[in-house]
Design a protein around this motif. Structure first.
Motif, PDB file in Angstrom:
ATOM      1  N   ILE A 158       0.870  -1.168   0.000  1.00  0.00           N
ATOM      2  CA  ILE A 158       0.000   0.000   0.000  1.00  0.00           C
ATOM      3  C   ILE A 158       0.915   1.229   0.000  1.00  0.00           C
ATOM      4  CG2 ILE A 158      -1.995  -1.052   1.145  1.00  0.00           C
ATOM      5  CD1 ILE A 158      -0.971  -0.081   3.803  1.00  0.00           C
ATOM      6  N   PRO A 159       0.384   2.400  -0.333  1.00  0.00           N
ATOM      7  CA  PRO A 159       1.232   3.601  -0.291  1.00  0.00           C
ATOM      8  C   PRO A 159       1.810   3.814   1.109  1.00  0.00           C
ATOM      9  CG  PRO A 159      -0.792   4.046  -1.487  1.00  0.00           C
ATOM     10  CD  PRO A 159      -0.957   2.691  -0.865  1.00  0.00           C
ATOM     11  N   GLY A 160       3.100   4.121   1.180  1.00  0.00           N
ATOM     12  CA  GLY A 160       3.741   4.352   2.464  1.00  0.00           C
ATOM     13  C   GLY A 160       3.030   5.439   3.258  1.00  0.00           C
ATOM     14  N   ALA A 161       2.907   5.224   4.561  1.00  0.00           N
ATOM     15  CA  ALA A 161       2.189   6.183   5.400  1.00  0.00           C
ATOM     16  C   ALA A 161       2.806   7.576   5.323  1.00  0.00           C
ATOM     17  CB  ALA A 161       2.165   5.701   6.849  1.00  0.00           C
ATOM     18  N   MET A 162       4.137   7.652   5.140  1.00  0.00           N
ATOM     19  CA  MET A 162       4.793   8.960   5.070  1.00  0.00           C
ATOM     20  C   MET A 162       4.350   9.748   3.849  1.00  0.00           C
ATOM     21  SD  MET A 162       6.712   6.580   6.668  1.00  0.00           S
ATOM     22  CE  MET A 162       8.194   5.977   5.869  1.00  0.00           C
ATOM     23  N   TYR A 163       3.861   9.051   2.815  1.00  0.00           N
ATOM     24  CA  TYR A 163       3.345   9.760   1.644  1.00  0.00           C
ATOM     25  C   TYR A 163       1.985  10.405   1.923  1.00  0.00           C
ATOM     26  CZ  TYR A 163       6.894   7.384  -1.237  1.00  0.00           C
ATOM     27  OH  TYR A 163       8.076   6.949  -1.788  1.00  0.00           O
ATOM     28  N   LEU A 164       1.369  10.014   3.033  1.00  0.00           N
ATOM     29  CA  LEU A 164       0.040  10.520   3.365  1.00  0.00           C
ATOM     30  C   LEU A 164       0.092  11.687   4.345  1.00  0.00           C
ATOM     31  CD1 LEU A 164      -1.714   7.060   3.871  1.00  0.00           C
ATOM     32  CD2 LEU A 164      -1.761   8.501   1.827  1.00  0.00           C
ATOM     33  N   THR A 165       1.264  11.987   4.856  1.00  0.00           N
ATOM     34  CA  THR A 165       1.386  13.066   5.823  1.00  0.00           C
ATOM     35  C   THR A 165       1.689  14.390   5.129  1.00  0.00           C
ATOM     36  OG1 THR A 165       2.601  13.831   7.786  1.00  0.00           O
ATOM     37  CG2 THR A 165       3.855  12.605   6.149  1.00  0.00           C
ATOM     38  N   VAL A 166       1.319  15.471   5.787  1.00  0.00           N
ATOM     39  CA  VAL A 166       1.646  16.800   5.260  1.00  0.00           C
ATOM     40  C   VAL A 166       2.946  17.312   5.866  1.00  0.00           C
ATOM     41  CG1 VAL A 166      -0.762  17.398   4.800  1.00  0.00           C
ATOM     42  CG2 VAL A 166       0.228  17.914   7.051  1.00  0.00           C
ATOM     43  N   ASP A 167       3.617  16.468   6.623  1.00  0.00           N
ATOM     44  CA  ASP A 167       4.890  16.835   7.236  1.00  0.00           C
ATOM     45  C   ASP A 167       5.885  17.245   6.147  1.00  0.00           C
ATOM     46  OD1 ASP A 167       7.284  17.068   8.581  1.00  0.00           O
ATOM     47  OD2 ASP A 167       7.076  15.196   9.698  1.00  0.00           O
ATOM     48  N   GLU A 168       6.386  18.460   6.210  1.00  0.00           N
ATOM     49  CA  GLU A 168       7.285  18.962   5.177  1.00  0.00           C
ATOM     50  C   GLU A 168       8.624  18.231   5.164  1.00  0.00           C
ATOM     51  OE1 GLU A 168       7.727  23.149   5.155  1.00  0.00           O
ATOM     52  OE2 GLU A 168       5.580  23.556   4.986  1.00  0.00           O
ATOM     53  N   PHE A 169       8.918  17.474   6.213  1.00  0.00           N
ATOM     54  CA  PHE A 169      10.170  16.712   6.226  1.00  0.00           C
ATOM     55  C   PHE A 169      10.198  15.722   5.069  1.00  0.00           C
ATOM     56  CE2 PHE A 169      12.782  13.073   7.508  1.00  0.00           C
ATOM     57  CZ  PHE A 169      13.955  13.703   7.890  1.00  0.00           C
ATOM     58  N   TYR A 170       9.023  15.168   4.736  1.00  0.00           N
ATOM     59  CA  TYR A 170       8.932  14.209   3.632  1.00  0.00           C
ATOM     60  C   TYR A 170       8.429  14.850   2.342  1.00  0.00           C
ATOM     61  CZ  TYR A 170       9.467  10.645   7.247  1.00  0.00           C
ATOM     62  OH  TYR A 170       9.942   9.877   8.273  1.00  0.00           O
ATOM     63  N   SER A 171       7.454  15.736   2.464  1.00  0.00           N
ATOM     64  CA  SER A 171       6.807  16.260   1.259  1.00  0.00           C
ATOM     65  C   SER A 171       7.450  17.530   0.728  1.00  0.00           C
ATOM     66  CB  SER A 171       5.327  16.539   1.557  1.00  0.00           C
ATOM     67  OG  SER A 171       5.196  17.644   2.449  1.00  0.00           O
ATOM     68  N   GLY A 172       8.168  18.242   1.595  1.00  0.00           N
ATOM     69  CA  GLY A 172       8.695  19.531   1.185  1.00  0.00           C
ATOM     70  C   GLY A 172       7.651  20.630   1.221  1.00  0.00           C
ATOM     71  N   GLY A 173       6.425  20.271   1.617  1.00  0.00           N
ATOM     72  CA  GLY A 173       5.335  21.249   1.640  1.00  0.00           C
ATOM     73  C   GLY A 173       4.466  21.105   0.404  1.00  0.00           C
ATOM     74  N   GLU A 174       3.167  21.166   0.600  1.00  0.00           N
ATOM     75  CA  GLU A 174       2.239  20.960  -0.509  1.00  0.00           C
ATOM     76  C   GLU A 174       2.385  22.011  -1.595  1.00  0.00           C
ATOM     77  OE1 GLU A 174      -0.011  18.426  -1.255  1.00  0.00           O
ATOM     78  OE2 GLU A 174       1.307  17.505   0.229  1.00  0.00           O
ATOM     79  N   ASN A 175       2.819  23.173  -1.239  1.00  0.00           N
ATOM     80  CA  ASN A 175       2.925  24.256  -2.230  1.00  0.00           C
ATOM     81  C   ASN A 175       4.371  24.572  -2.594  1.00  0.00           C
ATOM     82  OD1 ASN A 175       0.073  24.699  -2.277  1.00  0.00           O
ATOM     83  ND2 ASN A 175       0.263  25.773  -0.308  1.00  0.00           N
ATOM     84  N   GLN A 176       5.276  23.664  -2.223  1.00  0.00           N
ATOM     85  CA  GLN A 176       6.690  23.887  -2.512  1.00  0.00           C
ATOM     86  C   GLN A 176       7.156  22.930  -3.599  1.00  0.00           C
ATOM     87  OE1 GLN A 176       8.555  26.272  -1.289  1.00  0.00           O
ATOM     88  NE2 GLN A 176       7.107  27.038   0.233  1.00  0.00           N
ATOM     89  N   ARG A 177       7.503  23.453  -4.758  1.00  0.00           N
ATOM     90  CA  ARG A 177       7.978  22.615  -5.857  1.00  0.00           C
ATOM     91  C   ARG A 177       9.368  23.040  -6.333  1.00  0.00           C
ATOM     92  NH1 ARG A 177       4.415  20.380  -3.944  1.00  0.00           N
ATOM     93  NH2 ARG A 177       2.508  19.557  -4.889  1.00  0.00           N
ATOM     94  N   GLY A 178       9.854  24.181  -5.867  1.00  0.00           N
ATOM     95  CA  GLY A 178      11.155  24.663  -6.289  1.00  0.00           C
ATOM     96  C   GLY A 178      11.041  25.666  -7.421  1.00  0.00           C
TER      97      GLY A 178
END
Length: 610
Positions: A347-367
């Motif tokens: 199943i998709p890793g739980a860390m992919y489901l969090t909004v924690d910027e440590f993993y995602s970089g932030g939902e609105n952060q793409r560089g």
């Protein structure tokens, strides 16, 4: 009046800027297509492991062209309505779709999901051996596990003690809640460890797979049962926890792993080395079938330890895993990643489901845009991947990556005849890296690379044995890493959990891994990311290709960055993870139903106009 308006349009400053931007856009578009997708003449496909030729005939260009063709062929199988989706399902799976397939398809089309049947192959590979086990037994074991996402009467709840544990159960339960009203009663037992836990020997799995194939059928419409029986009988039994035999840290993980390989696989009869204190033994005459002139062409094989016995001494998961609690018995368990030979249900890793910027970089952060990025490579992380100790740390994959990107180390190897602890220079006959042949690779890396451990995670403090080689560096938020053009991704104790964030950024991800994930069937290497060998022997030449030529190479890197970002925003959304697990649980509920061989969705056959 018109001439005056026309004159105003072309002389107003903002319009002039717009005009030049438009011209530059189309110029860039045509240049990209010219360098990437024009003539392939001169590629020597008859000699897949011969010397590399640089310039427009570089093997990476061919790999990118071939990959794009495969990706487009896959997209040609896309379904746009229920009848098409159900027909493609039957053709590929040899069964009717499960009950509830119509609601699932409606949700998929309603969320603009790219609906390609091949994207779900992982589900069927994972579930196939369970079809050969008794349905009631696996239903009981699923219901009684330590941590379970449980669905009853359309409501999802998380069951299990999570005190002082990461919130994985909560995150997975929240995802299932989003579609639980469309599910039958079902239990999803989850693995709460980083590492996968099930390694069933090859011979046993082969028998189960053959039994499933023999019993697979597509019953005629009048025999099909269209409703799940449910789990009320299981609940009334109040099944007790079933614990198989668990191997622990006193056991050798590689030797447990290799028996899951086929009898003719290169790793099957290769035992673990007896002395980790010796130098790393790189494979000699390295020319595996999964490469084309030294670069990855078969991503599935490149991930597979069964065809790479050298990984037993070059990856922390086999050298000294952080924890080991493994069974050789097939029990139901769902998890976020696994080795290709593990038997968990992905199943998709739980860390992919969090909004924690440590993993995602932030939902609105793409560089920033490509032309504003730093022309360099960056990596930050902890020295995980297992228990790296004084006698074995030089065999760990993250330690190898960081040292290979250390310009000081590489410069000393070039000019002082020193040796690195974790790696050797790649074979110059295969990888004709121009910077290395001119002894300027180290000097270049000092400017180009920014890699380091934020924690060395020493098993015994202090760890003076690492002092000469690694100094801890400051952490860097992922949104700041996105300011670099290249982002390598390396396994941790299992998968790294940052790959989705890297894919959604505007940078070029470089990926080496031995861990399978839910999304593997929907990503195309050399189109959406750059695949690397787990030995990193190809790392320098990959970077050389993408940076040595400021037009062709940079254009190719930008293409992968932009196509990967665009694609991830179409197939790696939360909606896509929800749809994957939704479909998986429909299939799993069928496997656990005593009527499973007759259960199916047939409305499209009864009413083709539906």
């Amino acid at each position: 009046m018109w001439p005056r308006v026309k004159h105003w349009f072309w002389h107003w400053p903002s319009r002039l800027v717009l005009r030049y931007i438009t011209i530059l856009f189309f110029a860039g578009f045509f240049i990209t297509n010219y360098f990437l997708w024009t003539s392939s003449q001169g590629w020597d496909v008859a000699e897949p492991n011969g010397p590399v030729t640089f310039g427009p005939k570089h093997p990476i260009k061919k790999l990118m062209v071939d990959a794009r063709a495969r990706h487009e062929a896959l997209l040609a199988k896309r379904s746009y309505d229920l009848n098409d989706a159900a027909a493609r399902y039957r053709a590929r799976r040899g069964r009717h779709p499960p009950p509830g397939f119509d609601k699932w398809t409606e949700a998929a089309l309603g969320s603009n999901a790219i609906l390609v049947e091949d994207f779900f192959d992982r589900i069927y590979k994972d579930l196939t051996p369970f079809w050969a086990l008794d349905s009631q037994t696996i239903a009981q074991r699923a219901a009684s596990w330590h941590w379970v996402v449980r669905v009853r009467n359309g409501q999802a709840t998380g069951q299990g003690n999570t005190t002082n544990r990461v919130p994985w159960l909560q995150l997975w339960t929240e995802l299932v809640t989003e579609f639980s009203m469309h599910l039958p009663d079902v239990d999803m037992p989850i693995n709460y460890m980083d590492e996968p836990r099930i390694l069933v020997p090859f011979d046993e799995v082969a028998k189960l797979v053959e039994q499933e194939r023999t019993n697979r059928r597509m019953p005629p419409v009048h025999e099909v049962v269209t409703g799940f029986k449910g789990l009320s009988q299981i609940d009334a039994m109040n099944p007790q926890l079933y614990e198989p035999h668990w191997f622990n840290r006193s056991d050798n993980y590689w030797d447990l792993t290799r028996v899951t390989c086929g009898p003719n696989a290169p790793s099957r009869n290769v035992e673990q080395i007896s002395d980790f204190n010796t130098p790393v033994n790189y494979p000699s005459g390295w020319a595996p079938d999964y490469t084309y002139k030294g670069y990855i062409k078969n991503w599935t094989a490149a991930m597979d330890p069964c065809v790479q016995p050298h990984l037993r001494e070059m990856h922390g998961s086999f050298v000294n895993p952080m924890s080991l609690s493994t069974t050789q018995e097939l029990i139901p368990m769902f998890g976020g990643s696994k080795l290709p030979m593990n038997n968990e249900i992905l199943i998709p890793g739980a860390m992919y489901l969090t909004v924690d910027e440590f993993y995602s970089g932030g939902e609105n952060q793409r560089g920033p845009a490509w032309h504003r990025k730093k022309n360099g490579i960056v990596w930050r992380g902890v020295a995980s991947g297992g228990k790296a100790k004084s006698y074995n740390w030089h065999r760990f994959h993250r330690h190898r990556l960081v040292q290979m990107l250390n310009g000081t180390t590489v410069n000393a190897m070039e000019h002082q005849d020193s040796k690195a602890q974790t790696f050797n220079f790649p074979d110059a006959e295969i990888y004709k890296n121009t910077r290395h042949t001119e002894n300027r690779l180290g000097k270049w890396l000092k400017k180009f690379a920014n890699a380091g451990f934020i924690s060395r995670q020493c098993q015994v403090e202090p760890c003076e044995y690492l002092d000469p080689y690694y100094a801890e560096v400051d952490s860097m938020p992922m949104k700041d890493q996105y300011k670099y053009k290249f982002l390598p991704d390396a396994d941790g104790n299992s998968f790294s959990a940052r790959f989705r964030g890297f894919m959604r950024s505007s940078s070029t991800p470089l990926k080496a891994t031995i861990y399978a994930e839910w999304h593997d069937d929907r990503l195309t290497p050399w189109v959406h990311f750059v695949p690397l060998d787990n030995s990193y022997q190809d790392l320098y030449s990959v970077l050389d290709y993408f940076t040595d030529d400021e037009v062709a190479g940079d254009t190719a890197a930008r293409y992968i960055a932009e196509r990967g970002k665009e694609w991830s925003e179409q197939v790696l959304r939360r909606e896509d993870m929800r749809l994957y697990v939704w479909r998986l649980l429909l299939e799993w509920a069928r496997v656990c139903d005593e009527n499973r061989h007759n259960l199916g969705f047939i409305k499209d056959l009864i009413d083709p106009q539906r």
